[in-house]
Design an enzyme around this catalytic site. Structure first.
Site, PDB file in Angstrom:
ATOM      1  N   GLY A 105       0.826  -1.208   0.000  1.00 27.25           N
ATOM      2  CA  GLY A 105       0.000   0.000   0.000  1.00 27.25           C
ATOM      3  C   GLY A 105       0.860   1.258   0.000  1.00 27.25           C
ATOM      4  CB  THR A 140      17.606  -3.042 -24.275  1.00 29.49           C
ATOM      5  OG1 THR A 140      17.581  -3.463 -25.645  1.00 29.49           O
ATOM      6  CG2 THR A 140      18.450  -1.780 -24.143  1.00 29.49           C
ATOM      7  CD  GLU A 161      26.518  -5.858 -18.574  1.00 34.50           C
ATOM      8  OE1 GLU A 161      26.977  -6.530 -19.515  1.00 34.50           O
ATOM      9  OE2 GLU A 161      27.217  -5.184 -17.810  1.00 34.50           O
TER      10      GLU A 161
HETATM   11  P1  FAD Z   1      19.631   2.820 -27.267  1.00 34.55           P
HETATM   12  O1  FAD Z   1      20.566   1.830 -27.880  1.00 34.55           O
HETATM   13  O2  FAD Z   1      19.541   4.177 -27.881  1.00 34.55           O
HETATM   14  O3  FAD Z   1      18.188   2.163 -27.221  1.00 34.55           O
HETATM   15  C1  FAD Z   1      16.994   2.900 -26.948  1.00 34.55           C
HETATM   16  C2  FAD Z   1      15.806   1.954 -27.150  1.00 34.55           C
HETATM   17  O4  FAD Z   1      15.788   1.486 -28.524  1.00 34.55           O
HETATM   18  C3  FAD Z   1      15.905   0.703 -26.288  1.00 34.55           C
HETATM   19  O5  FAD Z   1      14.629   0.315 -25.864  1.00 34.55           O
HETATM   20  C4  FAD Z   1      16.463  -0.334 -27.252  1.00 34.55           C
HETATM   21  O6  FAD Z   1      16.153  -1.668 -26.888  1.00 34.55           O
HETATM   22  C5  FAD Z   1      15.782   0.078 -28.540  1.00 34.55           C
HETATM   23  N1  FAD Z   1      16.508  -0.429 -29.704  1.00 34.55           N
HETATM   24  C6  FAD Z   1      17.769  -0.140 -30.095  1.00 34.55           C
HETATM   25  N2  FAD Z   1      18.103  -0.840 -31.186  1.00 34.55           N
HETATM   26  C7  FAD Z   1      17.026  -1.605 -31.478  1.00 34.55           C
HETATM   27  C8  FAD Z   1      16.738  -2.572 -32.507  1.00 34.55           C
HETATM   28  N3  FAD Z   1      17.631  -2.929 -33.434  1.00 34.55           N
HETATM   29  N4  FAD Z   1      15.512  -3.157 -32.527  1.00 34.55           N
HETATM   30  C9  FAD Z   1      14.590  -2.843 -31.560  1.00 34.55           C
HETATM   31  N5  FAD Z   1      14.806  -1.949 -30.574  1.00 34.55           N
HETATM   32  C10 FAD Z   1      16.003  -1.344 -30.538  1.00 34.55           C
HETATM   33  N6  FAD Z   1      27.764   0.806 -20.686  1.00 34.55           N
HETATM   34  C11 FAD Z   1      29.091   0.484 -20.619  1.00 34.55           C
HETATM   35  O7  FAD Z   1      29.770   0.409 -21.646  1.00 34.55           O
HETATM   36  N7  FAD Z   1      29.699   0.263 -19.415  1.00 34.55           N
HETATM   37  C12 FAD Z   1      29.011   0.352 -18.236  1.00 34.55           C
HETATM   38  O8  FAD Z   1      29.598   0.139 -17.165  1.00 34.55           O
HETATM   39  C13 FAD Z   1      27.615   0.699 -18.265  1.00 34.55           C
HETATM   40  N8  FAD Z   1      26.920   0.882 -17.108  1.00 34.55           N
HETATM   41  C14 FAD Z   1      25.615   1.364 -17.176  1.00 34.55           C
HETATM   42  C15 FAD Z   1      24.946   1.709 -15.986  1.00 34.55           C
HETATM   43  C16 FAD Z   1      23.663   2.227 -16.047  1.00 34.55           C
HETATM   44  C17 FAD Z   1      22.969   2.631 -14.785  1.00 34.55           C
HETATM   45  C18 FAD Z   1      23.009   2.361 -17.289  1.00 34.55           C
HETATM   46  C19 FAD Z   1      21.606   2.911 -17.376  1.00 34.55           C
HETATM   47  C20 FAD Z   1      23.656   2.036 -18.464  1.00 34.55           C
HETATM   48  C21 FAD Z   1      24.981   1.538 -18.420  1.00 34.55           C
HETATM   49  N9  FAD Z   1      25.690   1.263 -19.584  1.00 34.55           N
HETATM   50  C22 FAD Z   1      27.023   0.921 -19.541  1.00 34.55           C
HETATM   51  C23 FAD Z   1      25.090   1.561 -20.886  1.00 34.55           C
HETATM   52  C24 FAD Z   1      24.098   0.508 -21.361  1.00 34.55           C
HETATM   53  O9  FAD Z   1      24.766  -0.648 -21.740  1.00 34.55           O
HETATM   54  C25 FAD Z   1      23.284   1.149 -22.511  1.00 34.55           C
HETATM   55  O10 FAD Z   1      22.427   2.115 -21.913  1.00 34.55           O
HETATM   56  C26 FAD Z   1      22.487   0.114 -23.281  1.00 34.55           C
HETATM   57  O11 FAD Z   1      23.332  -0.681 -24.081  1.00 34.55           O
HETATM   58  C27 FAD Z   1      21.436   0.775 -24.200  1.00 34.55           C
HETATM   59  O12 FAD Z   1      22.009   1.775 -24.968  1.00 34.55           O
HETATM   60  P2  FAD Z   1      21.332   3.226 -25.038  1.00 34.55           P
HETATM   61  O13 FAD Z   1      21.076   3.689 -23.655  1.00 34.55           O
HETATM   62  O14 FAD Z   1      22.178   4.056 -25.925  1.00 34.55           O
HETATM   63  O15 FAD Z   1      19.922   2.978 -25.701  1.00 34.55           O
END
Ligand code: FAD
Length: 386
Positions: free
Chosen positions: A341, A367, A365
């Site tokens: 709640g 999405t 790692e």
């Molecule tokens: P985008 O790639 O721009 O994606 C945005 C949306 O589009 C998502 O929903 C995605 O699934 C979707 N999308 C993208 N391509 C496609 C496709 N072909 N088909 C369908 N949907 C798609 N990175 C590191 O290198 N080292 C780290 O230590 C690390 N730590 C992190 C810690 C946190 C708290 C966070 C939030 C992120 C971290 N990351 C790190 C980064 C993380 O790996 C990326 O945020 C992730 O790979 C997604 O990339 P983006 O945020 O650019 O999203």
């Protein structure tokens, strides 16, 4: 007798040594972390002082052999991740990045000199590592990265930026991935190298007890020996990500388990309409559905752990585990929040904190969408990323 958090007695599938390791990690965290986590989360503080203690317990690079690492099996590493994330995803993220991304990249792809220099210090928690793959314009598609390393005599000169890097602002050593004339290569960039700076990302609504940073590289000059000589192409970073994803699929079970434990206790003590809310059928349906999902996730994690220990675990199987277990853990954490709640929105209780943290976990790692596409490719033979 039924253990409400282990309805299927999955503990009987563990060896005595695995159970001992899990109990030791749990006892340590109950003493040193659980009492403080709400405050760390609220004040957006990563408990840096804990790092040498995590090292002393053998949790850093735990599943790696040699160089001061504990060399446990994969299931034990997974169980440690489960216990860490049972307190907070921020703690598990630290251990994942240190062990599976920073240390693994050196252990798997580094020279003997790099391993001897860095791995014992990283294992002991005397040094902190980070892993820079993601860039402002390239997250899910790291192949497009713009960070570039060029040869200048015997040296390398790197320009570019990385973002969303866990441990970035804390790290003594950064594994940085960059384009070269020969494709993507990895480099070890020590803190303090001229031209290498970091900025911490503020106002996070998730993973608040964890440091997340941007890395800036401006004419960073490194000797040839800074290159991770064995890593060739995207396979280099992807092998590291697979290690970290394995820890996550266990860790998510920990966040779900802690949420369910909290909801069960609350439901038992909260009286409405003259009865504990646990006596209502609608509450029991929520609790039963969550217990079924939690136990299934645990069985999946253990199965994948046993495959990994037999060196038979495939990338798409890791994707099944990460996609399912993080998805189920978020659903469980959110449902547990409803059982509480109004109290469910207080930092005094863990479920909403876990749910917020898991938003990061479902994104980093790979999405949900990326893992869905990995599984889709394994099923059909067709890559649908572009
Ligand atoms: P985008 O790639 O721009 O994606 C945005 C949306 O589009 C998502 O929903 C995605 O699934 C979707 N999308 C993208 N391509 C496609 C496709 N072909 N088909 C369908 N949907 C798609 N990175 C590191 O290198 N080292 C780290 O230590 C690390 N730590 C992190 C810690 C946190 C708290 C966070 C939030 C992120 C971290 N990351 C790190 C980064 C993380 O790996 C990326 O945020 C992730 O790979 C997604 O990339 P983006 O945020 O650019 O999203």
């Amino acid at each position: 007798m039924t253990d409400p958090l282990d309805l299927l007695d999955t503990a009987c599938l563990l060896t005595e040594e695995e159970r001992d390791i899990q109990q030791t990690v749990r006892a340590f965290l109950d003493d040193r972390a659980r009492p403080h986590i709400a405050e760390w989360y609220d004040s957006a503080t990563f408990p840096r002082d804990l790092v040498p203690e995590l090292g002393k317990l053998g949790l850093l690079g735990m599943h790696l052999d040699g160089y001061g690492c504990a060399g446990t099996n994969a299931v034990s590493y997974g169980l440690a991740c489960l216990e860490l994330e049972g307190v907070d995803s921020g703690l598990r993220s630290f251990v994942s990045v240190q062990g599976s991304l920073s240390m693994f990249s050196i252990w798997r792809w580094g020279s003997e000199e790099q391993k001897s220099e860095w791995l014992p210090r990283l294992a002991a928690g005397e040094a902190i590592g980070c892993f820079g793959l993601t860039e402002p314009d390239f997250g899910s598609n790291p192949a497009g990265m713009r960070t570039r390393a060029v040869r200048d005599g015997d040296d390398w000169v790197i320009n570019g930026s990385k973002t969303w890097i866990t441990n970035g602002g804390l790290a003594d050593i950064a594994t940085v991935w960059a384009q070269t004339d020969d494709g993507i290569r990895g480099f070890l960039v020590p803190r303090g190298t001229r031209g290498f700076t970091t900025t911490d990302i503020k106002q996070k609504l998730s993973l608040r007890a964890s440091v997340t940073s941007s890395l800036h590289l401006e004419d960073v000059r490194l000797p040839a020996s800074a290159q991770l000589s064995e890593a060739r192409g995207l396979r280099g970073p992807l092998a590291c990500l697979n290690e970290a994803r394995f820890g996550i699929l266990f860790g998510a079970v920990g966040a779900a388990r802690d949420s369910l434990r909290t909801a069960l206790r609350y439901a038992d003590s909260r009286i409405q309409f003259d009865r504990p809310i646990s006596a209502f059928q609608l509450t029991q349906k929520k609790l039963a559905d969550m217990a079924v999902a939690l136990n299934s996730a645990m069985l999946l994690a253990l199965h994948l752990g046993r495959l990994k220990d037999r060196h038979e675990l495939r990338a798409e199987q890791v994707s099944v585990g990460k996609l399912n277990n993080v998805r189920e853990a978020i659903a469980i954490a959110r449902e547990c929040r409803t059982v509480l709640g109004g109290s469910g929105i207080s930092g005094e209780y863990s479920p909403l904190r876990h749910a917020n943290n898991l938003e990061s976990v479902r994104t980093y790692e790979g999405t949900d969408e990326v893992h869905t596409l990995v599984i889709g490719e394994a099923l059909t033979g067709q890559a649908a990323y572009r």
